[in-house]
Write a protein that holds these residues in place. Structure first.
Motif, PDB file in Angstrom:
ATOM      1  N   VAL A   1       0.385  -1.422   0.143  1.00  0.00           N
ATOM      2  CA  VAL A   1      -0.400  -0.415   0.428  1.00  0.00           C
ATOM      3  C   VAL A   1       1.037   1.172   0.027  1.00  0.00           C
ATOM      4  O   VAL A   1       0.701   2.013  -0.739  1.00  0.00           O
ATOM      5  N   ARG A   2       1.953   0.769   0.836  1.00  0.00           N
ATOM      6  CA  ARG A   2       2.854   3.042   1.089  1.00  0.00           C
ATOM      7  C   ARG A   2       3.719   2.534  -0.155  1.00  0.00           C
ATOM      8  O   ARG A   2       3.238   4.110  -0.479  1.00  0.00           O
ATOM      9  N   VAL A   3       4.004   2.026  -0.725  1.00  0.00           N
ATOM     10  CA  VAL A   3       4.546   2.389  -2.530  1.00  0.00           C
ATOM     11  C   VAL A   3       3.776   2.818  -3.560  1.00  0.00           C
ATOM     12  O   VAL A   3       3.950   2.873  -4.321  1.00  0.00           O
ATOM     13  N   SER A   4       2.454   2.474  -3.137  1.00  0.00           N
ATOM     14  CA  SER A   4       1.266   2.332  -4.479  1.00  0.00           C
ATOM     15  C   SER A   4       0.799   3.989  -4.106  1.00  0.00           C
ATOM     16  O   SER A   4       0.716   4.461  -3.186  1.00  0.00           O
ATOM     17  N   ARG A   5       0.124   4.784  -5.834  1.00  0.00           N
ATOM     18  CA  ARG A   5      -0.376   5.926  -5.940  1.00  0.00           C
ATOM     19  C   ARG A   5      -1.506   5.805  -5.414  1.00  0.00           C
ATOM     20  O   ARG A   5      -2.282   5.064  -5.417  1.00  0.00           O
TER      21      ARG A   5
ATOM     22  N   ILE B   1      -3.354  -2.583  -7.218  1.00  0.00           N
ATOM     23  CA  ILE B   1      -3.041  -3.746  -6.326  1.00  0.00           C
ATOM     24  C   ILE B   1      -2.693  -5.081  -6.601  1.00  0.00           C
ATOM     25  O   ILE B   1      -4.449  -5.296  -6.495  1.00  0.00           O
ATOM     26  N   GLY B   2      -2.621  -5.663  -7.570  1.00  0.00           N
ATOM     27  CA  GLY B   2      -2.914  -7.260  -7.446  1.00  0.00           C
ATOM     28  C   GLY B   2      -2.136  -8.283  -7.359  1.00  0.00           C
ATOM     29  O   GLY B   2      -1.168  -8.200  -7.196  1.00  0.00           O
TER      30      GLY B   2
ATOM     31  N   ASP C   1      -8.543  -8.066   5.576  1.00  0.00           N
ATOM     32  CA  ASP C   1      -8.223  -7.859   6.736  1.00  0.00           C
ATOM     33  C   ASP C   1      -6.496  -6.911   6.332  1.00  0.00           C
ATOM     34  O   ASP C   1      -6.456  -6.069   7.343  1.00  0.00           O
ATOM     35  N   LEU C   2      -5.673  -8.180   5.830  1.00  0.00           N
ATOM     36  CA  LEU C   2      -4.154  -6.744   5.121  1.00  0.00           C
ATOM     37  C   LEU C   2      -4.316  -6.058   4.816  1.00  0.00           C
ATOM     38  O   LEU C   2      -3.528  -4.743   5.589  1.00  0.00           O
ATOM     39  N   LEU C   3      -4.912  -6.180   3.750  1.00  0.00           N
ATOM     40  CA  LEU C   3      -5.395  -4.907   3.562  1.00  0.00           C
ATOM     41  C   LEU C   3      -5.983  -3.554   3.629  1.00  0.00           C
ATOM     42  O   LEU C   3      -5.896  -2.431   3.711  1.00  0.00           O
ATOM     43  N   GLY C   4      -7.368  -3.797   4.340  1.00  0.00           N
ATOM     44  CA  GLY C   4      -8.474  -3.117   5.184  1.00  0.00           C
ATOM     45  C   GLY C   4      -8.463  -2.185   4.642  1.00  0.00           C
ATOM     46  O   GLY C   4      -8.961  -2.268   3.402  1.00  0.00           O
ATOM     47  N   GLY C   5      -8.706  -1.000   4.990  1.00  0.00           N
ATOM     48  CA  GLY C   5      -9.648   0.320   4.542  1.00  0.00           C
ATOM     49  C   GLY C   5      -8.763   1.036   3.696  1.00  0.00           C
ATOM     50  O   GLY C   5      -9.172   2.203   3.574  1.00  0.00           O
ATOM     51  N   GLN C   6      -7.576   0.281   3.560  1.00  0.00           N
ATOM     52  CA  GLN C   6      -6.626   1.220   2.216  1.00  0.00           C
ATOM     53  C   GLN C   6      -7.121   1.013   0.985  1.00  0.00           C
ATOM     54  O   GLN C   6      -6.228   1.532   0.446  1.00  0.00           O
ATOM     55  N   VAL C   7      -7.841  -0.352   0.585  1.00  0.00           N
ATOM     56  CA  VAL C   7      -7.941  -0.121  -0.992  1.00  0.00           C
ATOM     57  C   VAL C   7      -9.754  -0.140  -0.790  1.00  0.00           C
ATOM     58  O   VAL C   7     -10.626   0.343   0.006  1.00  0.00           O
ATOM     59  N   GLN C   8      -9.644  -0.354  -2.345  1.00  0.00           N
ATOM     60  CA  GLN C   8     -11.521  -0.097  -2.072  1.00  0.00           C
ATOM     61  C   GLN C   8     -11.687  -0.855  -3.557  1.00  0.00           C
ATOM     62  O   GLN C   8     -10.424  -1.269  -4.029  1.00  0.00           O
TER      63      GLN C   8
ATOM     64  N   ARG D   1      -6.422   1.091  -4.125  1.00  0.00           N
ATOM     65  CA  ARG D   1      -5.517   1.657  -3.564  1.00  0.00           C
ATOM     66  C   ARG D   1      -6.501   3.051  -3.494  1.00  0.00           C
ATOM     67  O   ARG D   1      -6.717   3.646  -4.365  1.00  0.00           O
ATOM     68  N   THR D   2      -7.296   3.645  -1.644  1.00  0.00           N
ATOM     69  CA  THR D   2      -7.750   4.419  -1.479  1.00  0.00           C
ATOM     70  C   THR D   2      -7.347   6.054  -2.098  1.00  0.00           C
ATOM     71  O   THR D   2      -5.996   6.309  -1.700  1.00  0.00           O
ATOM     72  N   PRO D   3      -8.011   7.575  -2.765  1.00  0.00           N
ATOM     73  CA  PRO D   3      -7.534   8.565  -2.769  1.00  0.00           C
ATOM     74  C   PRO D   3      -6.802   8.842  -1.733  1.00  0.00           C
ATOM     75  O   PRO D   3      -7.701   8.606  -0.665  1.00  0.00           O
TER      76      PRO D   3
END
Length: 255
Positions: free
Chosen positions: A118-122, A127-128, A170-177, A253-255
């Motif tokens: 997540v950190r290195v994603s804009r 994320i795949g 659970d790992l990616l949580g609310g950091q993705v949509q 990744r969430t904006p």
């Protein structure tokens, strides 16, 4: 993570799995793409062939070297970088696509590795992930090897948990949509159960490490030989085909 890859996987379908992941991530020309725990580039090279700017990162220099040779033969350029999936050597928000093809799943600390993805994603990046499932063939293979393998490091989690949809959510949580997950089958062909076992003994990091650990115990070596061949025999059809289940995940990744 080099230990979990097939350096000579071309004969056994992993390049096909890499292409599936690249297609699922909709990689296209001009994008900045990172393949985490890339091994010898089964996903990174197909991504580079789209015209994307691709970085392939892995802990194992020998796998990166093999990937460089394969990429050169394919006439494609990409950046090969040594890096730990749990501490990636890249700045925050660097990539449009961050992917891993049965690679990041072998990082022992899942939360740390997922945080790095997540950190290195804009913001808005894809994320795949393609990961072997706990109850698929490779997951069962790890269960067969467990009595013979070295104890995991403190805090380590089983690699096939990355093939469990709930765990990855659970790992990616609310950091993705736009989280999407689908179980698929990869057809793999071997001439005989013993062919599978011997191929993996020569080429697949976790199997190599397990046999190395019990090398001085001939009874245990024989028992594991029998168990792995039996596992493959039960999974093969009359033509020697097996279907290996994996989980294909894509998210933004969430904006």
């Amino acid at each position: 993570m080099g230990a979990g890859r097939l350096p000579r996987s071309g004969a056994r379908g992993h390049p096909e799995l890499g292409r599936v992941l690249v297609d699922a991530c909709h990689v296209e020309a001009g994008q900045d793409v990172l393949d985490v725990a890339a091994g010898s580039g089964n996903a990174a090279i197909p991504a580079a062939l789209t015209g994307a700017r691709v970085v392939a990162s892995d802990l194992a220099p020998e796998l990166l070297d093999a990937g460089r040779r394969t990429a050169e033969a394919a006439g494609v350029e990409l950046d090969w970088r040594r890096g730990d999936a749990e501490a990636l050597p890249f700045a925050d928000r660097s990539f449009d696509v961050v992917m891993s093809c049965v690679g990041v799943m072998f990082a022992p600390h899942h939360e740390a590795a997922a945080a790095e993805l997540v950190r290195v994603s804009r913001p808005g990046a894809t994320i795949g992930l393609a990961s072997w499932t706990p109850h698929g063939f490779i997951g069962r293979m790890f269960a067969v090897m467990k009595p013979y393998a070295a104890p995991p490091p403190p805090g380590a989690q089983p690699a096939p948990r990355w093939g469990d949809e709930g765990h990855v959510r659970d790992l990616l949580g609310g950091q993705v949509q736009s989280f999407a997950a689908e179980k698929r089958l990869l057809p793999v062909q071997f001439d005989a159960p013993e062919d599978f076992r011997d191929f993996f003994k020569r080429t697949y990091g976790p199997v190599i490490a397990t046999y190395r650990r019990i090398a001085d115990e001939p009874d245990e070596v024989a028992a594991l030989d029998t168990a792995l061949a039996g596992l493959a025999r039960d999974a093969m059809d009359a033509q020697g085909r097996m279907d290996w289940e994996y989980l294909l995940v894509t998210a933004r990744r969430t904006p």
